[in-house]
Design a protein around this motif. Structure first.
Motif: not given
Ligand code: MSP
Length: 537
Positions: A19, A27, A58, A242, A278, A281-282, A308, A317
């Protein structure tokens, strides 16, 4: 598991995207994950499986709170406006067919989050303690000592967040802690027994080495943040963003709903998630904290987390905070949503980083979509119009050239299926593209325009025209999850809508059965599926 097992078990194939933070507008990095989820779920739906595809936003936390402050409105006004004006519309822009959209400010989410943490507290995994340490607002993450890297440029000499390249903030506050350390061994055992639960392999290895270093307990609440879900047992604190957000995957499908309710039934037929998509980074949140939370509450763990890569700009990034974000509409207004979906799934191996460039996108659009598939479709429909008055002829005897296409289709369909199920979208598309190329070669070699000049070749021409259209039928079905709009158009141009029904109902597990398009179908040539474009201004 095949489609039959799913039906027998009554469990939906459940796919989620992260989310997204509504501190700003979406973007193409966000649209990328949602597109992947949409292609995957459309594929499974067309295999006859029951599917549930969730995305959402989120809305809590410091990052959103500060964005609202900077915008001079309350956080609730800020998120309402951005969700309505940007996050919901972008789903239409990219043509996503999500089953639900979860907002973390919704009552269904807020109440279920409070219930969840009460359960975990009752189970003995929550305790009060002070926290002191670094926090990155960009990541909304308590950073560990090994997480930070030396800064560059303005931040030389300082320790910075590796994702945001900026120094972190020091936090000192009273918190409630989640006893994460109790779950390290169980998580290691779980992943050793099921290495496919984290993909790709690089992501698996990253998580395993993090787990083997040992887990420390982590704050599950914030006392210095106001914009969040109050703890049910301590209303001076809100749930750490989170530990609020991750729960969306459960609250959206009915976790905590009253027994016997429709939502409770949804939970029973959906849980656990089959794939959490996801960005890399997460990963830690999804492959370490999230399953630990679920264990603490006694819930089943997700079957797979797939991390990914990033869309990069100048090697970094893509992000709004670095002003490198490109809005999906900037690309889609020019190329259309089908080309957008095709390009990102085809040009970047899922799991690896990739760069977007207008030149690369234009080149592939022209060669693969306009000249490749689009040209094949318009040639085929035009020839049936010109030579057979728009009525699909019945084929006569198949010769080796036709047999080899029938066989190729027989191989492409299961191989594309295997690739798509493995989330190798580029590989799946490559299979289908191979079929398109083979049919184009077939048209060049059989020269229907020459056959049309010789009345003695009339039945041979019938066979060639039928073969091309029947191959296009299969191509339309196989490409529909990737390019829904253009394939719907092709489908009706082939006369398939009127004879075989809606394209979304066509089964991929039946696509290779030859001869489905009936002779006599009304074939029409419409506008180009992928019109030639001027260079973007
Ligand atoms: N709100 C959290 C996720 C909570 S999930 C329980 C969050 N949001 S985010 O808006 O920052 O980004 C989420 C996701 O957007 C990433 O995981 C990724 O899927 C996608 N992307 C954002 N930027 C991206 C790129 N530059 N490239 C590819 N995907 C990117 O983190």
């Amino acid at each position: 598991m095949d489609a039959g097992d799913v039906a027998a078990e009554g469990k939906a194939f459940y796919v989620t995207t992260p989310i997204y933070y509504v501190n700003d507008a979406p973007h193409i990095g966000h649209a990328y994950t949602t597109t992947a989820g949409d292609v995957l779920t459309r594929w499974h739906r067309q295999c006859g499986e029951s599917v549930w595809f969730l995305t959402g936003v989120d809305e809590h936390g410091t990052k959103v709170q500060r964005a609202a402050q900077a915008g001079g409105v309350t956080p609730q006004e800020w998120v309402d406006r951005l969700v309505g004006e940007s996050w919901l519309p972008v789903l239409e822009t990219i043509d996503a067919a999500n089953d639900d959209f979860i907002r973390t400010t919704s009552t269904r989410h807020v109440q279920a989050v409070q219930r969840f943490w009460e359960v975990v507290r009752d189970n003995g995994y929550v305790y009060a303690a002070p926290y002191e340490g670094p926090y990155c607002v960009g990541c909304e993450e308590f950073k560990l000592s090994g997480d930070l890297v030396p800064g560059e440029g303005d931040y030389a000499g300082e320790q910075v967040c590796p994702v945001h390249g900026r120094p972190v903030e020091q936090v000192a506050e009273d918190n409630w802690f989640f006893r994460l350390s109790a779950f390290g061994d169980r998580l290691i055992a779980h992943y050793e027994a099921d290495p496919d639960a984290i993909q790709p392999a690089s992501a698996y290895n990253e998580v395993m080495s993090f787990l083997r270093q040992g887990l420390v307990d982590i704050s599950m609440s914030r006392s210095s943040v106001a914009w969040g879900i109050p703890l049910p047992w301590d209303d001076r604190q809100v749930v750490y963003v989170w530990f609020d957000a991750l729960l969306n995957y459960a609250t959206a499908v009915g976790y905590g709903a009253p027994a016997g309710s429709q939502q409770a039934e949804r939970f029973a037929s959906t849980w656990p998630a089959d794939v959490h998509l996801v960005g890399k980074d997460i990963l830690r949140f999804h492959a370490v904290y999230w399953p630990a939370m679920l264990m603490a509450a006694g819930l089943d763990l997700p079957r797979k987390v797939f991390a990914h890569g990033w869309l990069l700009v100048g090697g970094e990034k893509m992000s709004k905070s670095k002003l490198t974000g490109i809005a999906p509409s900037q690309i889609i207004d020019h190329f259309g949503s089908d080309a957008f979906r095709y390009y990102f799934m085809r040009a970047i191996a899922f799991g690896q980083d990739g760069s977007f460039s207008w030149e690369d996108m234009s080149a592939r659009y022209t060669s693969e979509l306009a000249n490749g598939l689009g040209n094949l479709a318009s040639r085929a429909t035009a020839m049936v119009g010109r030579y057979r008055e728009g009525s699909l002829p019945a084929p006569e005897a198949l010769l080796p050239a036709e047999h080899s296409l029938v066989e190729l289709l027989g191989r492409v369909a299961p191989q594309a299926d295997a690739r798509m199920r493995a989330l190798d979208f580029a590989g799946g598309i490559a299979e289908i593209r191979g079929l398109v190329e083979a049919v184009n070669v077939y048209v060049t070699e059989t020269e229907p325009w020459a056959l049309a000049k010789d009345p003695a070749q009339a039945s041979r021409l019938d066979t060639v025209l039928y073969t091309v259209c029947e191959c296009l039928r299969a191509i339309a079905v196989l490409y529909h999850p990737v390019m829904p709009k253009a394939m719907r158009t092709l489908w009706s141009e082939l006369g398939a809508e009127a004879t075989l029904g809606p394209i979304a109902d066509q089964r991929i597990d039946d696509v290779a059965r030859w001869g489905q398009l009936p002779a006599g179908a009304g074939v029409t040539k419409g506008d180009a599926l992928f019109p030639r474009l001027e260079d973007p201004a």
